[in-house]
Design an enzyme around this catalytic site. Structure first.
Site, PDB file in Angstrom:
ATOM      1  N   ASP A 114       0.900  -1.292  -0.070  1.00  0.00           N
ATOM      2  CA  ASP A 114       0.051   0.103   0.216  1.00  0.00           C
ATOM      3  C   ASP A 114       0.871   1.132   0.095  1.00  0.00           C
ATOM      4  OD1 ASP A 114      -1.830   2.129   1.412  1.00  0.00           O
ATOM      5  OD2 ASP A 114      -3.311   0.375   0.965  1.00  0.00           O
ATOM      6  N   HIS A 127       7.207  11.027   2.897  1.00  0.00           N
ATOM      7  CA  HIS A 127       6.209  11.323   3.893  1.00  0.00           C
ATOM      8  C   HIS A 127       5.983  11.060   5.055  1.00  0.00           C
ATOM      9  CE1 HIS A 127       1.791  11.439   5.230  1.00  0.00           C
ATOM     10  NE2 HIS A 127       1.501  11.998   3.968  1.00  0.00           N
ATOM     11  N   GLU A 157       4.339  16.480   2.150  1.00  0.00           N
ATOM     12  CA  GLU A 157       4.258  16.147   3.678  1.00  0.00           C
ATOM     13  C   GLU A 157       5.308  15.479   4.037  1.00  0.00           C
ATOM     14  OE1 GLU A 157      -0.517  16.201   4.490  1.00  0.00           O
ATOM     15  OE2 GLU A 157       0.275  14.274   3.708  1.00  0.00           O
ATOM     16  N   GLU A 205       2.839  18.002  10.705  1.00  0.00           N
ATOM     17  CA  GLU A 205       1.581  17.371  10.819  1.00  0.00           C
ATOM     18  C   GLU A 205       1.186  17.021  12.122  1.00  0.00           C
ATOM     19  OE1 GLU A 205      -1.629  14.215   8.750  1.00  0.00           O
ATOM     20  OE2 GLU A 205       0.474  14.786   7.753  1.00  0.00           O
ATOM     21  N   CYS A 241      -0.589  14.573  12.887  1.00  0.00           N
ATOM     22  CA  CYS A 241      -0.498  12.923  12.883  1.00  0.00           C
ATOM     23  C   CYS A 241       1.062  12.505  13.045  1.00  0.00           C
ATOM     24  CB  CYS A 241      -1.088  12.488  11.505  1.00  0.00           C
ATOM     25  SG  CYS A 241      -2.787  12.243  11.565  1.00  0.00           S
ATOM     26  N   CYS A 279      -7.589  13.389   9.190  1.00  0.00           N
ATOM     27  CA  CYS A 279      -6.897  12.461   9.781  1.00  0.00           C
ATOM     28  C   CYS A 279      -6.621  12.772  11.045  1.00  0.00           C
ATOM     29  CB  CYS A 279      -5.805  11.854   9.076  1.00  0.00           C
ATOM     30  SG  CYS A 279      -4.764  13.418   8.643  1.00  0.00           S
ATOM     31  N   CYS A 280      -6.259  14.005  11.344  1.00  0.00           N
ATOM     32  CA  CYS A 280      -5.639  14.162  12.568  1.00  0.00           C
ATOM     33  C   CYS A 280      -6.761  14.434  13.938  1.00  0.00           C
ATOM     34  CB  CYS A 280      -5.021  15.777  12.518  1.00  0.00           C
ATOM     35  SG  CYS A 280      -3.653  15.843  11.383  1.00  0.00           S
TER      36      CYS A 280
END
Length: 632
Positions: free
Chosen positions: A193, A251, A303, A319, A321, A396-397
């Site tokens: 993935d 990333h 990112e 970020e 996350c 997402c965060c």
């Protein structure tokens, strides 16, 4: 007594872990206040926000119980639901959350109804792509979504003992195992993935079920990263295999999720090469690519990490996350190695780079966490806004913050055959193997940590290990009325004795404020200092400095720093007051450059600078902010 441990990382019985998570209960103080806001405000808002954003509607569509169109712009919107479910599951471990439990049951039923008969589940591909599967592994996030579903299921099973969601996860994992495998395995797809996540989830599913196939599948996915299956891009963690990598790249969140899985695998298998790669990459990240806040990610574009020592201020991505992923990876390395330095970074990240991601009221969020916002800042809005936002298109965060706060007790203490290790200091109880220690502290505002032994074996000695933070220059340990000569070794001070109930240890950590400077290779902050006190990084905000912005402010490093507690400010904080000047910037004409030494800026008038904890910024009116301060 604290409850039985139930956390996101539980090494197996034969794991090669130096330490194992101990039981901790937080019941007062700094972190309990933030966890209570999470439980009272953030988590209960989750289902409504997921409903308004369409995430739950998509599950009903996939289950055939609703009509209309798919809602959302991304193929990974299901993960917002799964992360919220995981957060809610950890919160259920506290008990008494009847309404929350009902919402969990309702959403678990939606998830189960949306699953296809062969175990596959992804509403984007079921609804938007007409059932097409695994044709876009780079961007599709199908396995990423599966990973978050599995982690939610493990959390739900560990905290409630119920198997409805775990059954869904097992069916999905079995489906994935039937589809993916190396050449010659008989499985149709040799692939990975584009966003790692399923790997560490599969390790935890192995730990929960004892099914070895899941550990082997996780190992396959980790091993296949870096072999060009997705075009060889660093962004997807496909440029170089983990065991050969010399620095973190691409990333940031994807890199750290992959490395968390690699640490899990090293823990379960004992493979020395994989362990060495983890330690090498963590060292490279902390020495060359980590902001003073613990934040990670230099570039808004993709990112990603950027180059070594490329640590910008106003364009820092950091970020939320990525901060969470850093905590997850570092905790796994702390368990694997027993070394305190990993918990040093966890502390720095928790108090700064992570906690800034949620507002004090628990209702608004930051996706990115810059270290400077300039006067006249033009905010881009959306997910990359430097202003707090109610929700995001890519959300997402927020649920990621919710799940870390809800499971925070898991990351605080460990045990081994020798005794109990306390990694983070909180008000509450630590317990393992017949030992319970009560902690009372006003940390991080004060440096006194009082520990009382409440339960202990009467017939054998054991060791109480206390982490002395990397930033601490002076400390003292007292046992009863005596000062204990307790040297620091590898970040720990260790006290070994046969303990009795009521024995008391007091750790005094010096919390004098300090000015910190970066490695001179960090060009962005050369000639600047940052204010720190204890584990907290501080910043200036325009709200505390009326009469102008912060672009013309310099700090006087020859004057002492002062500390002032402000119960009226930002929910109650200790501020640091510094002497500085507000420079008189003169008009440079049409060209802003001059011969060195012919600066257009005069010394300016003295000004008192009030620094507040970085985690509390952006909770008042909009304005400028900066962490790194030019020196006079």
């Amino acid at each position: 007594m604290p409850r039985t441990p139930a956390g996101p990382v539980r090494p197996g019985p034969d794991a090669h872990a130096a330490l194992r998570p101990a039981t901790t209960r937080i019941d007062a103080g700094f972190w309990q206040a933030r966890r209570e806001t999470n439980a009272r405000v953030s988590l209960p808002q989750g289902p409504g926000l997921l409903e308004s954003a369409g995430n739950l509607h998509n599950l009903r569509l996939a289950a055939g119980t609703a009509e209309d169109e798919f809602q959302g712009a991304y193929p990974f919107v299901d993960t917002d639901v799964y992360k919220w479910l995981e957060a809610a599951a950890w919160q259920l471990a506290d008990g008494g959350a009847t309404e929350l439990a009902a919402e969990v049951d309702r959403i678990v039923s939606l998830v189960a109804a949306a699953q296809q008969p062969d175990g596959y589940l992804n509403t984007w591909f079921q609804l938007v792509k007409g059932g097409e599967r695994y044709q876009d592994l780079r961007w599709g996030h199908e396995l990423y979504c599966a990973g978050h579903l599995i982690q939610a299921a493990v959390a739900h099973h560990r905290t409630t003992g119920r198997s409805e969601l775990l059954d869904v996860a097992v069916r999905f994992a079995d489906h994935i195992d039937s589809v993916f495998g190396p050449p010659g395995s008989g499985r149709p797809i040799d692939g990975i993935d584009g966003h790692p996540e399923v790997e560490t989830a599969l390790v935890e599913l192995y730990r929960e079920t004892g099914e070895r196939r899941y550990l082997d599948l996780a190992g396959y996915f980790v091993d296949r990263h870096g072999h060009g299956l997705l075009g060889g891009e660093a962004y997807c963690q496909d440029r170089v295999p983990v065991r050969e990598a010399t620095n973190v790249e691409g990333h940031a969140v994807r890199q750290l999720y992959l490395l968390a899985a690699a640490a899990d695998l090293a823990t379960e298998t004992g493979e020395p090469e994989l362990r060495a790669a983890n330690e090498r990459l963590w060292q490279a990240m902390t020495t060359t690519k980590t902001h003073i806040t613990g934040g990670l990610g230099a570039h808004h574009d993709q990112e990603d990490f950027g180059d070594p020592y490329e640590l910008p201020n106003e364009r820092a991505y950091c970020e939320t996350c990525a901060a969470i992923a850093s905590v997850q990876w570092s905790w796994r390395l702390a368990l694997l190695t027993g070394q305190a330095r990993y918990s040093d970074l966890i502390e720095r990240t928790l108090y700064n780079g992570f906690l800034a991601g949620v507002s004090l009221d628990g209702e608004r969020w930051l996706y990115v966490n810059p270290l400077q916002v300039r006067d006249g800042h033009t905010d881009p809005g959306g997910d990359q806004s430097a202003r707090r936002t109610r929700w995001f298109r890519c959300a997402c965060c927020p649920p990621n913050v919710m799940r870390l706060l809800a499971s925070l007790e898991h990351y605080l203490a460990t045990s081994d055959d020798d005794g109990l290790q306390i990694h983070q200091y909180v008000d509450g109880d630590y317990a393992a193997e017949g030992v319970t220690v009560r902690c009372e502290t006003d940390y991080p505002w004060h440096g006194t940590v009082a520990l009382t032994v409440e339960e202990t074996p009467a017939d054998r000695p054991w060791t109480l290990s206390l982490r002395i933070p990397q930033w601490c220059r002076e400390y003292r340990v007292r046992c009863g009325d005596e000062t204990y000569d307790s040297p620091v070794a590898d970040g720990w001070t260790r006290l070994t004795r046969t303990w009795s109930p009521g024995d008391r240890v007091v750790l005094e950590l010096g919390l004098e404020p300090r000015l910190s400077a970066a490695d001179p290779r960090v060009d962005a902050v050369r000639g600047c200092v940052a204010i720190e006190r204890g584990p907290l990084v501080y910043c200036l905000e325009q709200a505390d400095h009326p009469g102008g912005g912060l672009d013309d402010v310099v700090v006087d490093t020859t004057r002492p720093l002062a500390v002032k507690h402000r119960p009226d400010l930002l929910g109650g904080v200790t501020t640091v007051v510094a002497a500085g000047r507000r420079r008189h910037l003169t008009d440079a004409g049409w060209w802003p450059y001059a011969t060195a030494g012919d600066s257009p800026a005069a010394d300016g008038e003295p000004v008192e600078l009030t620094a507040v904890p970085y985690y509390a910024w952006a909770n008042r009116e909009d304005g400028s902010m900066r962490v790194w301060l030019p020196t006079s």
